[in-house]
Scaffold this active site. Structure first.
Site, PDB file in Angstrom:
ATOM      1  N   ALA A  68      58.128  10.280  99.076  1.00 21.35           N
ATOM      2  CA  ALA A  68      58.375   9.595  97.792  1.00 21.35           C
ATOM      3  C   ALA A  68      58.036  10.567  96.654  1.00 21.35           C
ATOM      4  CB  ALA A  68      57.568   8.303  97.690  1.00 21.35           C
ATOM      5  N   GLY A 118      46.951  17.550  94.238  1.00 21.93           N
ATOM      6  CA  GLY A 118      46.989  17.060  92.860  1.00 21.93           C
ATOM      7  C   GLY A 118      45.657  16.442  92.452  1.00 21.93           C
ATOM      8  N   HIS A 157      54.505  15.959  92.506  1.00 23.80           N
ATOM      9  CA  HIS A 157      54.690  16.798  93.697  1.00 23.80           C
ATOM     10  C   HIS A 157      55.462  18.075  93.342  1.00 23.80           C
ATOM     11  CE1 HIS A 157      54.453  12.699  95.681  1.00 23.80           C
ATOM     12  NE2 HIS A 157      53.468  13.361  96.260  1.00 23.80           N
ATOM     13  N   SER A 203      53.459   7.769  93.736  1.00 20.59           N
ATOM     14  CA  SER A 203      54.549   7.175  94.520  1.00 20.59           C
ATOM     15  C   SER A 203      54.474   5.649  94.443  1.00 20.59           C
ATOM     16  CB  SER A 203      54.444   7.620  95.967  1.00 20.59           C
ATOM     17  OG  SER A 203      54.387   9.022  96.016  1.00 20.59           O
ATOM     18  N   ARG A 204      53.263   5.128  94.240  1.00 23.10           N
ATOM     19  CA  ARG A 204      53.094   3.671  94.170  1.00 23.10           C
ATOM     20  C   ARG A 204      53.742   3.057  92.927  1.00 23.10           C
ATOM     21  NH1 ARG A 204      48.700   1.776  97.489  1.00 23.10           N
ATOM     22  NH2 ARG A 204      47.847   3.545  98.594  1.00 23.10           N
ATOM     23  N   LYS A 229      45.215  14.020  90.507  1.00 18.22           N
ATOM     24  CA  LYS A 229      45.205  12.558  90.332  1.00 18.22           C
ATOM     25  C   LYS A 229      44.280  11.952  91.385  1.00 18.22           C
ATOM     26  CE  LYS A 229      48.244   9.530  91.701  1.00 18.22           C
ATOM     27  NZ  LYS A 229      47.413   8.497  92.348  1.00 18.22           N
ATOM     28  N   GLN A 262      39.808  12.923  96.537  1.00 17.70           N
ATOM     29  CA  GLN A 262      40.430  13.545  97.708  1.00 17.70           C
ATOM     30  C   GLN A 262      40.281  15.068  97.635  1.00 17.70           C
ATOM     31  OE1 GLN A 262      44.251  12.353  99.760  1.00 17.70           O
ATOM     32  NE2 GLN A 262      45.088  13.925  98.436  1.00 17.70           N
ATOM     33  N   LEU A 274      51.527   9.835  87.287  1.00 18.81           N
ATOM     34  CA  LEU A 274      52.611   9.700  88.267  1.00 18.81           C
ATOM     35  C   LEU A 274      52.043   9.474  89.661  1.00 18.81           C
ATOM     36  CD1 LEU A 274      55.277  12.317  87.153  1.00 18.81           C
ATOM     37  CD2 LEU A 274      55.024   9.923  86.513  1.00 18.81           C
TER      38      LEU A 274
HETATM   39  O1  PAF Z   1      47.634  12.802  98.770  1.00 21.52           O
HETATM   40  C1  PAF Z   1      48.388  12.474  99.709  1.00 21.52           C
HETATM   41  O2  PAF Z   1      49.593  12.296  99.551  1.00 21.52           O
HETATM   42  C2  PAF Z   1      47.782  12.252 101.092  1.00 21.52           C
HETATM   43  O3  PAF Z   1      46.528  11.685 101.006  1.00 21.52           O
HETATM   44  C3  PAF Z   1      47.771  13.525 101.948  1.00 21.52           C
HETATM   45  C4  PAF Z   1      46.871  14.598 101.357  1.00 21.52           C
HETATM   46  C5  PAF Z   1      49.177  14.069 102.088  1.00 21.52           C
HETATM   47  C6  PAF Z   1      47.251  13.201 103.344  1.00 21.52           C
HETATM   48  O4  PAF Z   1      48.048  12.259 103.984  1.00 21.52           O
END
Ligand code: PAF
Length: 273
Positions: free
Chosen positions: A30, A146, A35, A185-186, A148, A152, A183
């Protein structure tokens, strides 16, 4: 651009690729401008760029969340090609995990216990599991994430420092729509009204970041979001991007982070101070 669907095909392709640095952009598809900015950065810094697309089952707590996650493979492949990706790696979860997808419990202290971790139990276990497997399959020199998903980034940095010290983690600036929405995907799941309602989150962040008394403004903006009937606020807090310690002192904050639901869609955002 090649599209490879198994780890063994990827290995063969990487073994045969010309010498040079390997950049990696992991995604769940998505694809949007956020991205694309990661791909462009990877393209600038590396000779060969691999983009992965996998909706990773182990990082979703809720079955309905994974079912509703947008899947737009054909469009994603086109975007990847036009942005300069060399290889799209789109394995099945079973292929990547080598069997039934499973995630071990991960304990990185505060980084994996507060904020996102408390609202999405098990989420970072799944992220660590899949990123670890992707790093082993792709063996990149640099991996691009990213900001955002700020927490993570902290989790992945820890994983890399413990298990993949040769991989450089590059964090890239959050990308917003013209109206200011982070931005994601959700966002595809929001109605036009939902998109407008969701702007309350980025407006709150902006107000705090530009205030001379951030703690007081954070308090005021929390009250405003709690009163907002279309936003279900989960948290609005100051945080240090490295430690992710909860209730940290203002002098240690590097960012304000926010999470909330609009129209049943969970959104996160942050601003650098
Ligand atoms: O950020 C994401 O899209 C996901 O958490 C990732 C890093 C691709 C792991 O599935």
């Amino acid at each position: 651009m090649k599209i490879l669907k198994t780890t063994s095909e990827l290995k063969r392709c990487l073994d045969d690729r010309p010498q040079g640095s390997l950049g990696f952009v992991p995604t769940m598809g998505a694809l949007h401008k956020g991205h694309i900015s990661l791909i462009k950065r990877a393209r600038q810094e590396c000779d060969f760029v691999v983009l992965s697309i996998l909706v990773n089952p182990t990082q979703f707590g809720d079955q309905s969340d994974i079912e509703q996650y947008p899947r737009t493979f054909e469009v994603d492949a086109e975007i990847a090609k036009n942005s300069g990706v060399d290889v799209v790696f789109a394995p099945s979860a079973e292929d990547l995990y080598g069997g039934v997808p499973h995630a071990e419990k991960v304990d990185y202290g505060d980084i994996t216990s507060g904020f996102e971790a408390s609202f999405r139990p098990g989420h970072f276990d799944g992220v660590v599991a899949v990123v670890d497997k992707l790093f082993r399959a792709v063996t990149p020199d640099k991996a691009f994430f990213g900001e955002k998903d700020l927490q993570q980034v902290a989790v992945v940095r820890r994983l890399a420092s413990q298990e993949h010290s040769s991989i450089e983690i590059v964090s890239c600036e959050l990308v917003r729509s013209d109206s200011g929405l982070a931005l994601s995907s959700r966002n595809m799941r929001l109605s036009e009204k939902g998109v407008a309602d969701a702007l309350a989150l980025s407006k709150a962040l902006k107000a705090i970041a530009s205030s001379s008394n951030k703690s007081a403004e954070l308090f005021a903006q929390t009250a405003l979001l709690n009163d907002n009937t279309v936003v279900e606020l989960e948290y609005l807090k100051g945080v240090n991007e490295i430690t992710f310690k909860d209730n940290d002192k203002e002098e240690n904050w590097t960012h304000i982070v926010v999470a909330g639901e609009v129209e049943g869609v969970r959104l996160i955002d942050n601003v650098r101070l």
